[in-house]
Design a protein around this motif. Sequence first.
Motif, PDB file in Angstrom:
ATOM      1  N   ARG A 143      40.409  34.253  50.347  1.00 34.92           N
ATOM      2  CA  ARG A 143      39.740  35.195  49.446  1.00 34.92           C
ATOM      3  C   ARG A 143      40.556  36.475  49.268  1.00 34.92           C
ATOM      4  O   ARG A 143      40.677  37.009  48.162  1.00 34.92           O
ATOM      5  N   GLU A 144      41.139  36.965  50.357  1.00 37.44           N
ATOM      6  CA  GLU A 144      41.965  38.171  50.270  1.00 37.44           C
ATOM      7  C   GLU A 144      43.221  37.915  49.438  1.00 37.44           C
ATOM      8  O   GLU A 144      43.674  38.796  48.702  1.00 37.44           O
ATOM      9  N   PHE A 145      43.766  36.711  49.576  1.00 43.18           N
ATOM     10  CA  PHE A 145      44.967  36.381  48.814  1.00 43.18           C
ATOM     11  C   PHE A 145      44.665  36.341  47.321  1.00 43.18           C
ATOM     12  O   PHE A 145      45.417  36.887  46.507  1.00 43.18           O
ATOM     13  N   ASN A 152      47.523  42.333  41.552  1.00 47.49           N
ATOM     14  CA  ASN A 152      48.966  42.529  41.372  1.00 47.49           C
ATOM     15  C   ASN A 152      49.561  41.382  40.542  1.00 47.49           C
ATOM     16  O   ASN A 152      50.421  40.627  41.024  1.00 47.49           O
ATOM     17  N   PRO A 153      49.121  41.223  39.310  1.00 47.64           N
ATOM     18  CA  PRO A 153      49.594  40.098  38.490  1.00 47.64           C
ATOM     19  C   PRO A 153      51.099  40.128  38.282  1.00 47.64           C
ATOM     20  O   PRO A 153      51.675  41.156  37.932  1.00 47.64           O
ATOM     21  N   TYR A 173      47.204  24.305  39.372  1.00 51.80           N
ATOM     22  CA  TYR A 173      45.782  23.981  39.347  1.00 51.80           C
ATOM     23  C   TYR A 173      44.983  25.115  39.999  1.00 51.80           C
ATOM     24  O   TYR A 173      43.936  25.545  39.495  1.00 51.80           O
ATOM     25  N   LEU A 174      45.501  25.638  41.122  1.00 50.54           N
ATOM     26  CA  LEU A 174      44.834  26.739  41.804  1.00 50.54           C
ATOM     27  C   LEU A 174      44.813  27.988  40.918  1.00 50.54           C
ATOM     28  O   LEU A 174      43.791  28.689  40.841  1.00 50.54           O
ATOM     29  N   TYR A 181      47.643  35.067  38.568  1.00 54.64           N
ATOM     30  CA  TYR A 181      48.915  34.922  37.873  1.00 54.64           C
ATOM     31  C   TYR A 181      50.042  35.100  38.884  1.00 54.64           C
ATOM     32  O   TYR A 181      50.149  36.151  39.523  1.00 54.64           O
ATOM     33  N   MET A 182      50.858  34.067  39.051  1.00 59.01           N
ATOM     34  CA  MET A 182      52.041  34.130  39.894  1.00 59.01           C
ATOM     35  C   MET A 182      53.186  33.451  39.155  1.00 59.01           C
ATOM     36  O   MET A 182      52.964  32.590  38.311  1.00 59.01           O
TER      37      MET A 182
END
Length: 326
Positions: A143-145, A152-153, A173-174, A181-182
């Motif tokens: 949850r923190e991640f 911090n997109p 998918y995640l 956004y990563m």
Amino acid sequence: MTMINRRDAIALAGAAMLPALQARAQSNWPTKPIRFLVPFAPGGTSEIVARSVAAELTKQLGHNVFVENKPGGAGVIAMQETAKAAPDGHTIILGHVGTLAVNPYMLSNQPYDVNRDFVPVTLLAKVPNVFVIHPDVPAKNFREFVAYAKQNPGKLNYGSAGNASAGHLAMEYLKLVTGMYMTHIPYRGTGPQLTDLLAGRTQASSAGMPALGAHIRSGALRAIAVGTQSRISALPDVPTVAEMGYKNFETSQWYGILAPAGTPADIVKKLQEESYKALRSSAVTERFATDNAVGGGGPAAEFSTFIKSEQTIWSDIVKRASIKPD
């Protein structure tokens, strides 16, 4: 007239004997070493599964089954080479979710048709996807991640074994279900991408326990979630993505054997039967148990049906998540 009849008789006799000769040749398979192509670089779950099974097949068949890593092109290079190989059972490939269920919908110009140019032999294993982060990421749990990534997109990079690899698909998918956004950084295999993740040059990844287990146990990586519907025995304290509020989320890595189209049915059957035997050997079952992998070994028709069901699922995800080759 007599000469023609005699020639005809010889030709007919030869034709009549041909099926028997072919059957005899096929029943003697293998007659030489077998190439087992893996479409990724060394160091990942795909290689571990392939080498575990290949070692047992070598003992059983009396001919060396040697694993050849051939990365590149989201698996296309190795798949194309296999499609062009002689259909005699001496060249096979490790197929997986990316090459069989995603590439047909992600790539517009594959030089082969996965459903026409290959014959499924058997499913070898399903391996849970584990989501990990580098300890420097200021998040102690899933949850923190998610919260940090949303705040911090674009700041976080995640690595994968390459385009359409199981890790790439799991992370996309995640991202789709959580709204994170990563940036995706594709590598030429799990081994190379883990090198940068462990050094902190990337911040997150998803792979199987065979590749990640030792790093999680040492504290070099932090496991934050698993992609299965139920928690896995190797990480009993790590929650599933589904129980974190993303209902029905499920993703795992799976691997199976394919041969070039036209490979005789009796060779496919024998390879499936020998693979089933290999998967039940103590060496493989012990290794799979350590990695929470579930062994397969079923008939070719069953694997074919499974591939089609995965294609249905992932064609939709590719479209919804706009997954494209980087």
